[in-house]
Each structure stands twice: as structure tokens, then as C-alpha cells.
Design an enzyme around this catalytic site. Structure first.
Site, PDB file in Angstrom:
ATOM      1  N   HIS A   1       0.830  -1.218  -0.107  1.00 57.57           N
ATOM      2  CA  HIS A   1       0.011   0.059   0.026  1.00 57.57           C
ATOM      3  C   HIS A   1       0.754   1.296   0.030  1.00 57.57           C
ATOM      4  CE1 HIS A   1      -4.052   1.064   1.497  1.00 57.57           C
ATOM      5  NE2 HIS A   1      -3.777   2.298   0.897  1.00 57.57           N
TER       6      HIS A   1
ATOM      7  N   CYS B   1      21.991  -1.339 -32.434  1.00 61.09           N
ATOM      8  CA  CYS B   1      20.732  -1.695 -31.912  1.00 61.09           C
ATOM      9  C   CYS B   1      20.756  -2.693 -30.876  1.00 61.09           C
ATOM     10  CB  CYS B   1      19.801  -2.091 -33.028  1.00 61.09           C
ATOM     11  SG  CYS B   1      20.228  -3.477 -34.105  1.00 61.09           S
TER      12      CYS B   1
ATOM     13  N   ARG C   1      12.048  -6.229 -35.358  1.00 60.33           N
ATOM     14  CA  ARG C   1      12.234  -7.536 -35.226  1.00 60.33           C
ATOM     15  C   ARG C   1      11.215  -7.943 -35.892  1.00 60.33           C
ATOM     16  NH1 ARG C   1      14.982  -6.130 -29.795  1.00 60.33           N
ATOM     17  NH2 ARG C   1      16.980  -7.083 -29.746  1.00 60.33           N
TER      18      ARG C   1
ATOM     19  N   ASN D   1      24.588  -7.554 -28.560  1.00 56.57           N
ATOM     20  CA  ASN D   1      23.979  -8.772 -27.850  1.00 56.57           C
ATOM     21  C   ASN D   1      24.636  -9.813 -28.321  1.00 56.57           C
ATOM     22  OD1 ASN D   1      22.135  -6.836 -26.670  1.00 56.57           O
ATOM     23  ND2 ASN D   1      20.741  -7.481 -27.716  1.00 56.57           N
ATOM     24  N   ASP D   2      24.459  -9.872 -29.550  1.00 57.70           N
ATOM     25  CA  ASP D   2      25.122 -11.256 -30.165  1.00 57.70           C
ATOM     26  C   ASP D   2      26.591 -11.031 -30.427  1.00 57.70           C
ATOM     27  OD1 ASP D   2      23.229 -13.606 -30.537  1.00 57.70           O
ATOM     28  OD2 ASP D   2      22.036 -12.276 -31.940  1.00 57.70           O
TER      29      ASP D   2
ATOM     30  N   ARG E   1      14.447  -5.468 -39.781  1.00 59.18           N
ATOM     31  CA  ARG E   1      15.239  -6.885 -40.071  1.00 59.18           C
ATOM     32  C   ARG E   1      14.695  -7.966 -40.380  1.00 59.18           C
ATOM     33  NH1 ARG E   1      18.379  -8.722 -34.639  1.00 59.18           N
ATOM     34  NH2 ARG E   1      16.336  -9.882 -34.033  1.00 59.18           N
TER      35      ARG E   1
ATOM     36  N   ARG F   1      24.400 -16.195 -24.294  1.00 61.57           N
ATOM     37  CA  ARG F   1      23.821 -15.117 -23.686  1.00 61.57           C
ATOM     38  C   ARG F   1      22.719 -15.256 -22.749  1.00 61.57           C
ATOM     39  NH1 ARG F   1      21.188 -11.949 -29.165  1.00 61.57           N
ATOM     40  NH2 ARG F   1      19.233 -11.454 -28.032  1.00 61.57           N
TER      41      ARG F   1
ATOM     42  N   GLU G   1      26.874  -8.769 -36.042  1.00 60.24           N
ATOM     43  CA  GLU G   1      26.914  -9.429 -34.919  1.00 60.24           C
ATOM     44  C   GLU G   1      27.465 -10.638 -34.471  1.00 60.24           C
ATOM     45  OE1 GLU G   1      22.731 -10.083 -33.916  1.00 60.24           O
ATOM     46  OE2 GLU G   1      22.280 -10.651 -36.088  1.00 60.24           O
TER      47      GLU G   1
HETATM   48  C1  PEP Z   1      21.616  -8.189 -31.056  1.00 60.55           C
HETATM   49  O1  PEP Z   1      22.342  -8.970 -31.307  1.00 60.55           O
HETATM   50  O2  PEP Z   1      22.407  -7.281 -30.242  1.00 60.55           O
HETATM   51  C2  PEP Z   1      20.332  -7.817 -31.583  1.00 60.55           C
HETATM   52  C3  PEP Z   1      20.167  -6.321 -31.532  1.00 60.55           C
HETATM   53  O3  PEP Z   1      19.486  -8.614 -32.048  1.00 60.55           O
HETATM   54  P1  PEP Z   1      18.684  -9.783 -31.292  1.00 60.55           P
HETATM   55  O4  PEP Z   1      18.813  -9.143 -29.624  1.00 60.55           O
HETATM   56  O5  PEP Z   1      17.469  -9.509 -31.399  1.00 60.55           O
HETATM   57  O6  PEP Z   1      19.525 -11.098 -31.380  1.00 60.55           O
HETATM   58 MG    MG Z   2      21.289 -10.449 -32.548  1.00 60.02          MG
END
Ligand code: PEP
Ligand code: MG
Length: 843
Positions: free
Chosen positions: A459, A766, A566, A718-719, A602, A729, A695
Site C-alpha cells: 500500500h 541496436c 524484429r 547482444n550477439d 530486420r 547470452r 553481430e
Molecule cells: C543483438 O544481437 O544485439 C540484436 C539487436 O539482435 P537480437 O537481440 O534480436 O538477437
Molecule cells: Mg542479434
């Protein structure tokens, strides 16, 4: 890897709540969870039954409170005499409380459910006087389990489904799957890997140990087998969305608490006493402590005669009702209709016939009115609190609160009109704020709240966020001993209360408050301005958005376009492959929503963690290194060609650029461009700009070669991070190593930018690094032209870039390329915060 297990033998809890509290306390003492997680465990018991069967219960917290888990671990309460868990038939003898930071506990659940098949072993565990017996049983390697699962087989009629639950299959969704399957006459089996179990049995489902990304095969046999499969699949997919939303909520709570508060860096003001709780509502304030709620009222049992006691009761009731009516009218007149409603509801609670009868009985039995009232109220409050429905149970606080109003009248005490005595800069302290107190709060006099108990969903926390006031909850019982009238600093970003701070700390706090206010104003003011550095360099800022209906929100938050759409989401959201027309409609809606602003789409990136069961792709041993992204597109014209056609058709309605994922060789790019040329010719469509994602390290290293054949690059950090550092990952143990700030990743970015420059191409990012403050600063310093990120990150990143010069970011990036580790890069980032701190020190 085995998980730490704490065992308490010979426990004798009175009831289920006691047992959950005790097990939760063990988890907290062992440092697995914050003490407030106990509330979360109790909340779960209200919304679900955690009894697994065979004398085992598995209390676990709510997903949205996951940030209260500090590290994965289990606490086992051995209850030899058993404790009732729901109905009489359910007696828990091993209470296994779970703190799960990711999905490592799934393996333990699997093991536990297998152990449960061995009755003799379960009896031994309930009786043993050696805690190690329990630890060993829960953590030994699987091979050591003596109990073989009864072998089941798939039925011929079946379908596959991918488990996209961020935390794997845990008890709550498993319960709902079983319930769904039980509605049908057909037998239902679920397979994960080589294990097949009965889909109507929760424990059996958990024994699958299905982690995130697992592919399950559902099969059924019987008159309604087809319907059963459809229903089960639907519930699995629907709960996946819910699980993902909950996980996102938990993550956003965490980042909200950090967000702007990152400007506080590691500031540690000196004070006589510091309380650490949970950050429940952000903000930093200086104020004066006020104990918002008095001590429990002392009641003696003084009886005169039944008529006199009855009369006293009636008078007190009428006076309390009149008080509530006045308060309600005042609140309504001040436009606080919600508060007016609360007081009105309290009046209703006081007219409760069952409560009044119980008090009258007490008086007839020879007790004083005050005593009888307190006693009857206590029982009603306890009964209300025990209701399985969480919302109804929460009404217990209202009943207690309204009841105390009558009690004060009976005791001749003034009503708790606390606010009149509050200073104008009150920081309210309370065990947990009662509705009466919260309803009376005038935000112009209250700077914030700090409570001893409660959780971030309590609350107090909700009210604080609604009022825009900082709040810290679960600071521990000692808080109530803090002296009223003492100056204090409340830090709702990091969950701290500093009581009696030093003079220096107060000066620092004022500077920080001014800095935060400037930041907030700056973010609001500049979110629609370009991200131009102090020396005039502009970086394009875009959002990662997949659906047209999310575009407006992104633009409002400051996006200048969409840097990553995506398209696999179009495939993941439905049961069948979307045809060209469906894809065209979705893309066209996106183009139109953007009204001429840039859009980078993409092409399908399926594989790795993104599995689409209805595509029925072969199972691979290493999906991240397998037929993924562009590799799949080049093998499946039936997927690529309709998508390219849809893209070219949508491009007629506005700017649209196409980008291919997972490119690792120049040949792949050539082959894809050929397919594009073919489609374009067929459709007689206009040219579209073509880019690729960088990537894979090979693409970064070959950037100068690839750049000759594309219009732009967008780096998927990320990749790129997982492939550069060879860390999955999503790996439960290693994912932390997948740190995009690693200098190895930054060097690949540098190389990519250099390659693009050779051919005059632009480079975007990205991946997640673009939305992190230090990451964005470094990427701009490395020469990246565009950053595309989650909508929530747009404002802070734009404001950050506008505070610094390109020259400064370039110098920082150069230093970051030349260190050994991500930690060293982070340490360099302190220089950015240092300048912010200096800015805060300005008058
Ligand atoms: C990435 O790999 O950074 C990316 C943007 O693609 P996804 O996370 O969709 O694999
Ligand atoms: Mg990727």
C-alpha cells in the site's frame, strides 16, 4: 553446479503462514533474499497452493519481486508432525522454500519431484536427524536418484511448442497447465528431451526440468485429444506472454530505482544511523522524522454493568462514525475523492453485524466494552487476513484501522489526527502505513515515507508512487525507535534513510537534490530535441519497436525513427507462418505510423534463443552456432521470398530500409542481394537501402569488405558479445560474463566503424549497449552514427549525450580500448559521473 541448501530440522510451525515465514527467514538469514521477500512468499500462498504432493510444499515468491532475490538457494524446513497446507489431506512435512535468481532451481525441482516417488526415502528425510541427508538428497547428481520415472511414450497425435518463459517452467504455470489438461477426457503427455510425463500432474510436469527455450512435445490420446492439445498449447503460449510481462515489470522496477538515481554514484553521506530497506519509490529528500502511527493502545478489562458498557459502546461507535463522515466530507471538498471513498468504506466496516454481535457477547459475558471490542476486532482482523483472496485479505488493514477509531473513543483518547502535529517537511515513519494515515496525507507537507515492513508492492509503495514521493520499505523494526523531530535524508533510489546526517552530508544532499531536479527537467525538456553534443555533433536516436501500435509512445519519448524492427515477432505471435499479405499489412502499418521517419526492418532472425515451433526446424546441438538468421533465410526461399516481397511492397508507402541478421560471410550477403534483385524486378519496385547486422566477429573483422556491398551497418551488441566472448547470452551461470562493455567487444565496434568509413557508410547500434549510459557514450566516442534502443532509455541517453562533447567521448573511448576488462572500462566511466558530481556542486 549444486545450489546452497539450508536445512532446519524438527520445526513445529503452528500453521502454513508460520511455516512460510520461518522458511523465508532462513533464506533471508543465509543472504539469499532480502527480508521483504517473506511477504512475497506469503503473497504467493494467497494466490496459489504450493503443495506439491507426498508431504512436500515449495513456497516461492512472486515473479515481480524477483529483484529481492540476492542469490539462488533453498531453505528446507523439516516438519516431522506435519503442517496443514490447504485442506486436511495436505500435510507438508518438508517445506522447501525457493529463492531463484534465474532458472537453476528448475534442476532442483526436477530432482525433488523424482525423489517424491520414493516413499521410503521421503519418510527417511522427514525423520532424519542429520541435515546433510536432506542436502545430499536434493543436490546429488541425477544419476544417484534411485527412483526411475515410470516410462511414458508420446502418443501419435501431437504438436510442439517452445517454452519462452524467462524463468523456465515453474510451479505456477505448471499448475495451470495441469488444470487445463484435467478438463479433458483424453490422456495428455508432455515431452521435454527424452523425458515424457503425465500432463495432468503438476509434480510430473515440474520433473521435466524444462528451462527457458526448451522445445516441448505435447501429445494426447482419447475422444477429445485434438481439443486438449489446442487448449494446452494455447495456455502455454498465453502464460508465456504473462511471464515475460512479469519479468519485464521486475526488471523495470529495478531500473526505475536506479535510473536517474545513477547520478548519485556511490555517494555515502555520514549520519548517526543509516537504515537500509528496499527502494519502493524514487526520489531524494531532506526532512524531519515523524512517527506516523502511535504505539498499540493499552486496554484494561474494566467492567461496570452490561447496560453501562453497552451504552459506552454505542456512544463510541456513533462518535467514530461522525468522525469518519467529517473526514469523508473534508476529503471530498478538497477533491480527494479516493480518500473520501476510503473513509466512507470504513464507516461501513464499523456497522458490521457479526462484529457488533461478538462485542455484545463479550459484554454479556462480563467484559468491559473496550476489552470486548478489542478482542472481537482482533479475531475479525485475523480471520480477514487469512482469506485466500489477496484483495479481501488486504481489507484486514482497513478493519483494524476503523476499529481503532472506536477503541480510541472508548478509551477517551483523541482521534489520531496526526497531520496537524506534523512539520511541513515530514518524513513519515511507520511499521506499515495504515489507510487512515495514508488517506490523510497532504503531499505538500510530506516529503516521503519509510516503513519497517512491507514490500515494493505494498500500500505505502503504491501510494508513494502515485503521489510522486520517495519511499523506502522493509527497513526493519528498529526504525520505529528512531526519534521524531530528528532531521534525516531519505534516498528512494537506493533504499536508504540517513538519520541525523552530518552538516556536510546535508550540504551534499542539497547539491544532489538540485542536480537531480535539473536532470529531470532537462530530460523532460530535451527528449524531443536532437542528441547534439556540446561541440555540435549530432547522433541519431531511434527506438527498437516491433509493432505499429507502439510507435506513438516511442515518438513521444523522443525517438526519431525505428532503428530495429524484429520481424520474427510476426512469426512468434501466431500458430502459423504469416503469409506475404499479413507481413505486408504489418510493415505498411509500421511505415505509416512513422509518417516519413526512418524505419529499419530486420528480416527473419530465427534460431538460437528464438525458436518458432510451427516452422518445425530440425533440432540442433548448438542452435546459436547453427542455421540461424541469414543462414536460415538462404536455405528457406519459402520464408525469405514472401518476406522480401512484403518489404518491397511496404516500401512504396514511405522510407523503409532492409537489414539482414547474422551475416558472417561476404558470400551470404551476395546471395541475399541476388534474391532481393530478383524480387525487385518481379515487382518492379523502387530501390531500398540495404544493411546488415554486425553481430558475428567475422563480420566485424571483414567490415571494410562487407561495406562495399551495403548502405549501412547496425551492430547487434547482444550477439556480438556472446560470439566474441564465447558465452551463451542466456547461460544461467555465465550470462554475467557476456558483458558488452568488454574491451574486446569495443575493439570490434571500432573495427566495424573503420570499415564502414572506408566506403562512407553509416553505422548504428541496436543491441542493448546503445541504451546503457556508459555504453552509449563509448559508442558515440567510437564513431557510431545512430543508436537504437528500448523506449524507456531514450530520454536519459539523449540528455546524457547533450551534456558531453564529442571530443570528451572520443578520449574516453580511446582509453576504454586500451584496458584489460569490462570492470576497468566501468571504472573509466566514473569520469563521466565525476563531471556530473562536479556539476551538482555548482551553486
Ligand atoms: C543483438 O544481437 O544485439 C540484436 C539487436 O539482435 P537480437 O537481440 O534480436 O538477437
Ligand atoms: Mg542479434
Amino acid at each position: 553446479m549444486s545450489i546452497p541448501v539450508e536445512v532446519r530440522l524438527g520445526a513445529a510451525p503452528h500453521n502454513r503462514e508460520d511455516a512460510v515465514r520461518a522458511a523465508g527467514a532462513v533464506l533471508a538469514q543465509a543472504g539469499h533474499v532480502h527480508p521483504a521477500y517473506v511477504d512475497s512468499l506469503l503473497q504467493r500462498e494467497k494466490v496459489a497452493n504450493t503443495f506439491l504432493g507426498q508431504g512436500v510444499a515449495i513456497p516461492h515468491g512472486m515473479i515481480e519481486d524477483k529483484h529481492l532475490v540476492q542469490r539462488t538457494g533453498l531453505a528446507v524446513l523439516q516438519v516431522p508432525a506435519g503442517v496443514r497446507w490447504g485442506d486436511d489431506a495436505k500435510q507438508a512435512r518438508l517445506v522447501v522454500a525457493i529463492a531463484a535468481a534465474s532458472d537453476e532451481h528448475i534442476a532442483v525441482l526436477r530432482r525433488l519431484t523424482r525423489l517424491m516417488r520414493d516413499e521410503a526415502l521421503m519418510r527417511r528425510l522427514v525423520e532424519t536427524s542429520d541435515p546433510q541427508d536432506i542436502v545430499r538428497a536434493l543436490t546429488a547428481e541425477d544419476e544417484a536418484v534411485a527412483t526411475a520415472a515410470p516410462a511414458l511414450e508420446d502418443f501419435p497425435l501431437g504438436r510442439e511448442v517452445a517454452l519462452n518463459y524467462p524463468n523456465g517452467l515453474h510451479a505456477r504455470p505448471a499448475g495451470q497447465w495441469a488444470q487445463t489438461a484435467q478438463r479433458f477426457a483424453a490422456r495428455v503427455h508432455v515431452r521435454c528431451g527424452s523425458t515424457v510425463v503425465d500432463g495432468k500432474n503438476v509434480a510430473a510436469l515440474l520433473s521435466l526440468g524444462a528451462g527457458r527455450g526448451a522445445t516441448l512435445r505435447l501429445s494426447a490420446q482419447g475422444p477429445d485429444a485434438e481439443e486438449a492439445l489446442r487448449a494446452l498449447r494455447a495456455v502455454i503460449v498465453r502464460l508465456g506472454d504473462e511471464e515475460a510481462r512479469q519479468a519485464q515489470l521486475a526488471a523495470s522496477r529495478q531500473s526505475q530505482a536506479q535510473g536517474l538515481g545513477s547520478a548519485l554514484g556511490d555517494w555515502q553521506p555520514t549520519a548517526r544511523q543509516t537504515f537500509t530497506g528496499i527502494a519502493a519509490s524514487p526520489g531524494l529528500v531532506i526532512g524531519t522524522l515523524v512517527q506516523a502511527e502511535g504505539a498499540a493502545l493499552e486496554v484494561e478489562d474494566r467492567y461496570r454493568s452490561a447496560p453501562l458498557e453497552a451504552e459506552a459502546l454505542e456512544r463510541a461507535l456513533q462518535a467514530a462514525l461522525a468522525e469518519l463522515e467529517t473526514l469523508s466530507a473534508q476529503a471530498r471538498a478538497a477533491g480527494r475523492t479516493e480518500q473520501a471513498g476510503i473513509f466512507h468504506a470504513h464507516a461501513g466496516l464499523l456497522r458490521d453485524a457479526a462484529l457488533l454481535q461478538a462485542v455484545s457477547r463479550g459484554i454479556v459475558q462480563g467484559h468491559g466494552a473496550a476489552w470486548a471490542w478489542r478482542h472481537a476486532l482482533g479475531e475479525r482482523v485475523a480471520a480477514q487476513r487469512a482469506l485466500p483472496d489477496a484483495t479481501l485479505a488486504a481489507r484486514a488493514a482497513d478493519l483494524q484501522d476503523a476499529g481503532e477509531r472506536v477503541l480510541r473513543q472508548l478509551l477517551g483518547l483523541p482521534a489520531a489526527t496526526l497531520e496537524a502535529a506534523w512539520p511541513a517537511d515530514a518524513i513519515l515513519l511507520a511499521d506499515d502505513l495504515s489507510p487512515s494515515v495514508t488517506a490523510q496525507i497532504d503531499p505538500s507537507r510530506v516529503r516521503g515515507f519509510c516503513t519497517a515492513r512491507g514490500g515494493p508492492t505494498a500500500h505505502t509503495a503504491i501510494l508513494a508512487r502515485a503521489l510522486g514521493l520517495p519511499a523506502v520499505v522493509a527497513s526493519g523494526p528498529d526504525l520505529l525507535a528512531a526519534e521524531a523531530g530528528t532531521p534525516a535524508i531519505l534516498d528512494g533510489y537506493r533504499g536508504r534513510l540517513y538519520v541525523a546526517p552530518s552538516a556536510t552530508a546535508l550540504i551534499e544532499a542539497r547539491d544532489k537534490i538540485a542536480l537531480l531536479a535539473r536532470r529531470q527537467a532537462e530530460e523532460a525538456r530535451t527528449r524531443l530535441l536532437p542528441a547534439t553534443t556540446t561541440d555540435g555533433h549530432t547522433v541519431e536516436i531511434a527506438a527498437n519497436v516491433n509493432r505499429a501500435d507502439q510507435v506513438e509512445r516511442a515518438l513521444q519519448a523522443g525517438a526519431e525513427g525505428v532503428g530495429l524492427m524484429r520481424t520474427e515477432f510476426l512469426f512468434l505471435e501466431r500458430d502459423t507462418v504469416p503469409d506475404e499479405e499479413a507481413q505486408y499489412q504489418a510493415l505498411r502499418a509500421m511505415v505509416e505510423a512513422l509518417g516519413g521517419r526512418p524505419l529499419v526492418v530486420r528480416t527473419l532472425d530465427i534460431g538460437g534463443d528464438k525458436q518458432v515451433p510451427h516452422l518445425q526446424l530440425p533440432v540442433e546441438d548448438n542452435p546459436f552456432l547453427g542455421v540461424r538468421g541469414a543462414r536460415l533465410a538462404l536455405r528457406r526461399d519459402d520464408l525469405l521470398m514472401p518476406q522480401l516481397r512484403a518489404l518491397y511492397r511496404a516500401a512504396r508507402h514511405g522510407p523503409l530500409q532492409v537489414m539482414f541478421p547474422m551475416i558472417s560471410t561476404v558470400e551470404e550477403l551476395h546471395a541475399l542481394r541476388q534474391r532481393m534483385a530478383q524480387v525487385r524486378e518481379e515487382l518492379d519496385a523502387p530501390e531500398v537501402a540495404v544493411g546488415i547486422m554486425i553481430e558475428v566477429p567475422s563480420a566485424a573483422l571483414l567490415a571494410d569488405r562487407l561495406a562495399a556491398h551495403v548502405d549501412f551497418f547496425s551492430i547487434g551488441t547482444n550477439d556480438l558479445t556472446q560470439y566474441a566472448l564465447a558465452v551463451d547470452r542466456q547461460h544461467p551461470e555465465l550470462a554475467g560474463m557476456a558483458d558488452s562493455l568488454h574491451p574486446a567487444v569495443l575493439r570490434l565496434v571500432e573495427r566495424t566503424v573503420a570499415g564502414a568509413r572506408r566506403h562512407g557508410r553509416w553505422v548504428g547500434v541496436c543491441g542493448g549497449l546503445a541504451g546503457e549510459p556508459l555504453g552509449a557514450a563509448l559508442l558515440v566516442g567510437l564513431g557510431v552514427d545512430e543508436l537504437s534502443m528500448s523506449v524507456g532509455d531514450l530520454g536519459p541517453i539523449k540528455a546524457l549525450l547533450r551534456r558531453h562533447s564529442l571530443a570528451e567521448l572520443q578520449a574516453l573511448a580511446q582509453r576504454a580500448l586500451d584496458v584489460d576488462s569490462a570492470d576497468e572500462v566501468r571504472a573509466l566511466g566514473a569520469a563521466l559521473r565525476g563531471e556530473d558530481a562536479a556539476e551538482g556542486a555548482q551553486p
